[in-house]
Design an enzyme around this catalytic site. Sequence first.
Site, short mmCIF file in Angstrom:
data_model
loop_
_atom_site.label_atom_id
_atom_site.label_comp_id
_atom_site.label_asym_id
_atom_site.label_seq_id
_atom_site.Cartn_x
_atom_site.Cartn_y
_atom_site.Cartn_z
N HIS A 111 -0.68 -3.09 4.95
CA HIS A 111 -0.97 -2.43 4.52
C HIS A 111 -1.36 -1.86 5.98
O HIS A 111 -2.21 -2.33 7.10
CB HIS A 111 -1.94 -1.92 3.87
CG HIS A 111 -2.91 -0.62 3.27
ND1 HIS A 111 -1.40 0.59 3.48
CD2 HIS A 111 -3.76 0.12 2.89
CE1 HIS A 111 -1.81 1.42 3.33
NE2 HIS A 111 -3.72 1.07 2.33
N GLU A 141 3.41 2.38 2.84
CA GLU A 141 4.74 0.90 2.79
C GLU A 141 5.81 0.91 1.97
O GLU A 141 7.00 0.32 2.30
CB GLU A 141 3.75 -0.23 2.59
CG GLU A 141 3.20 -0.95 3.75
CD GLU A 141 1.66 -0.17 3.63
OE1 GLU A 141 1.13 0.26 4.86
OE2 GLU A 141 1.40 -0.57 2.72
N GLY A 191 -8.89 -23.60 13.41
CA GLY A 191 -10.18 -23.71 13.39
C GLY A 191 -10.59 -22.90 12.55
O GLY A 191 -11.58 -22.89 11.54
N HIS A 217 -14.27 -28.38 22.29
CA HIS A 217 -14.60 -27.35 21.33
C HIS A 217 -16.57 -26.80 21.43
O HIS A 217 -16.75 -25.99 21.40
CB HIS A 217 -15.23 -29.09 19.32
CG HIS A 217 -15.30 -27.57 18.81
ND1 HIS A 217 -15.19 -28.42 17.60
CD2 HIS A 217 -16.40 -26.48 18.65
CE1 HIS A 217 -15.83 -27.34 17.07
NE2 HIS A 217 -16.20 -26.48 17.25
N GLY A 246 0.66 -1.01 -0.17
CA GLY A 246 -0.37 0.07 0.10
C GLY A 246 1.02 1.23 0.01
O GLY A 246 1.85 0.96 0.02
N SER A 247 0.27 2.27 -0.14
CA SER A 247 1.29 3.29 -0.37
C SER A 247 2.37 3.72 0.95
O SER A 247 3.26 4.38 0.99
CB SER A 247 0.32 4.80 -0.40
OG SER A 247 -0.93 5.83 0.06
N GLU A 277 -4.42 -9.87 2.11
CA GLU A 277 -3.00 -9.98 3.71
C GLU A 277 -3.62 -11.19 4.17
O GLU A 277 -2.87 -11.63 4.65
CB GLU A 277 -3.63 -8.64 4.62
CG GLU A 277 -3.19 -7.58 3.22
CD GLU A 277 -4.29 -6.43 2.54
OE1 GLU A 277 -5.57 -7.14 2.90
OE2 GLU A 277 -4.00 -5.47 2.38
#
Length: 541
Positions: free
Chosen positions: A89, A47, A415, A296, A44-45, A66
């Site tokens: 980003h 970075e 999960g 679970h 992104g800009s 991402e």
Amino acid sequence: MHTTNPQAVDDTAMQTALERMTVRDAVIDLLRQLGMTTVFANPGSTELPLFRNFPADFRYILGLQEASVVGMADGFAQASRRAAFVNLHSAAGVGNAMGNIFTAHKNGTPLVITAGQQARSILPFDPFLASVQATELPKPYVKWSTEPARAEDVPQAIARACYLAMLPPRGPVLVSVPVDDWDRPAHRLVRRRVSTEIRPQPAVLEGLGLALDGCERPALVVGAAVDRDGAWEQIIALAERHNARVFAAPMSGRCSFPEDHRLFAGFLPALRARVVELLAGHDAIFVMGAPAFTYHVEGAGPFIPPGAKLFQITDDPGTAAWTPVGTTVLGSMRLTLQDLLARPACVLRPPPASRQPPPMATATPRMTVAYVLQTLAQLRDPQDIVVEEAPSARPVMQRHLPMTRSASFYTMDSGGLGWGMPAAVGVALARPGQRVIALIGDGSSLYSMQAMWTAAQQRLPITFLILNNGRYAAVEDFAPVFGFVPGEVVQGTALSGLDFPALAAGWGCVGQRVSAASELPQVLQQALHSDGPCLVDIAVA
């Protein structure tokens, strides 16, 4: 006469060079010293300055979303046993990645995540692309997150993140970096040596050793941390010394004991009553590298069989604190097992009864998952690596596709879906030359299928196997637990109209569909020897 000291000139030149180093230079230099020269990213800009004049000895692995970026880094870190470097980003980018950041946290995967941030000078004005509370966004699923107070503190913050990610329990960390920090002055950092293993408290370990020597019917329950810590040979030696039955812990993300070994007793489910039932008859239970236990759904009754004693070895203080009964030893799995093996040999117990092999699956007009996985087990090379994200097929896989080697199997402890396909890419990048088999459910595949593009760009030897039953089977299978009556429709679980070979072609991979059992062996044989990535859509009952 005036003379110049050559050493003083050299020192002055060096000091000048250090003063001219930027934050970007210092971070690149530190990553190079640490061997972290593979960057997983979606740009992104905010970075962009980090990647200006990208160094020739680094490689940039582009993910198209991402979540895929973090999943690839997770697989790479697990397979290489080293921290991976990730660049995301700001705000929305980190938000997109959160599902797989959560999975990395549950997997105990060391990731150093940097996230872009808007320029410091305009942060007070709520600018576009700013992350308003950048350090809070990834919590609680990172070990540490920071946005340094000064630009010159960024290299030190990233150094701290690198060391912290690898300290037990390993996990992801995040550093938010304003875009204008990268070109500010900074000093070079020299790599430090930081210990990454903790030896257990001797007195507590001695008590565990005495219990192991003195019990009559021991059971070992092994979790992901055994394989993650490189303790494969030690756990086999300990089990054989004591003729102890060995169970896989509930929901374990790694294979930590050979599943064809005479002492392997099977897999514990994430149900309290069933755990107690399967461990009945053992007077001492030693949980190694896993929680005691992961459940679970809610349950009642005892946590372990009546009359049994529980002992646990873990490298995670949080897990140690909530374990409800017994004694916990905190420390490295490998070092703890080494210490237990250094004790004098005990009297050898008679061997327990061996686990009975499952019945062979037969070909039927509509292929069963059991037949597919049994055929895969017969055709694959034992060195092939399996990355799995097919939750409804996992019990069948545990019966018909045994894992027999260290670092040969990876799945997610969380999960959360969308990890498996990108993780397979990361594993293949970390283990060049080895075949990776991505065993993925049709529903699971749709969360991060864009990872196939990266696999195609890198020409990775990955065989993506889609177990296509046309539904979210895991959700339907659980419906009765939550009050659904037999035959009742579970809304939102039907999947139809999906053309997986066409989707694969769109990402640059070869794809085909197989629905007849008679065709499966030949199709799998070809797919397991492809030059690059390929996909097989397998219609199963």
